[in-house]
Design a protein around this motif. Structure first.
Motif, PDB file in Angstrom:
ATOM      1  N   ASP A  96       2.122   1.760  -3.485  1.00 57.67           N
ATOM      2  CA  ASP A  96       1.046   2.311  -4.310  1.00 57.67           C
ATOM      3  C   ASP A  96       0.843   3.796  -4.030  1.00 57.67           C
ATOM      4  OD1 ASP A  96       0.663  -0.222  -5.378  1.00 57.67           O
ATOM      5  OD2 ASP A  96      -1.119  -0.659  -4.162  1.00 57.67           O
ATOM      6  N   GLU A 108       3.619   5.738  -5.680  1.00 59.95           N
ATOM      7  CA  GLU A 108       3.407   5.808  -7.126  1.00 59.95           C
ATOM      8  C   GLU A 108       2.337   6.845  -7.465  1.00 59.95           C
ATOM      9  OE1 GLU A 108       5.079   4.535  -9.695  1.00 59.95           O
ATOM     10  OE2 GLU A 108       6.492   3.755  -8.232  1.00 59.95           O
ATOM     11  N   GLU A 110       0.829  -1.203   0.000  1.00 59.86           N
ATOM     12  CA  GLU A 110       0.000   0.000   0.000  1.00 59.86           C
ATOM     13  C   GLU A 110       0.864   1.255   0.000  1.00 59.86           C
ATOM     14  OE1 GLU A 110      -3.527   0.223   2.522  1.00 59.86           O
ATOM     15  OE2 GLU A 110      -3.265  -1.918   2.911  1.00 59.86           O
TER      16      GLU A 110
END
Length: 65
Positions: A53, A56, A50
């Motif tokens: 992510d 990103e 997570e």
């Protein structure tokens, strides 16, 4: 808040708490059974994904400015 945003900071804080709790329970990580046998390790790995992510998403947002 860090420059990576509130979502990342929240995940990182949760991960740090879990890692500290894990290390008190399993000081020798080779004795815990790893991701497949230790729910704390599995949760920590999920949080790591997570966090990746969130980083990103932060990078994409910065590039789109």
């Amino acid at each position: 808040m860090s420059s990576y945003g509130a979502k990342f900071d929240k995940l990182a804080a949760e991960w740090a708490i879990l890692e500290n709790r894990h290390d008190k329970t399993h000081p020798d990580r080779s004795d815990c059974g790893g991701v497949g046998r230790c729910s704390m390790m599995a949760t920590a790995v999920d949080l790591e994904h997570e966090m990746i992510d969130a980083l990103e998403a932060w990078r994409r947002k910065r590039r789109s400015r």
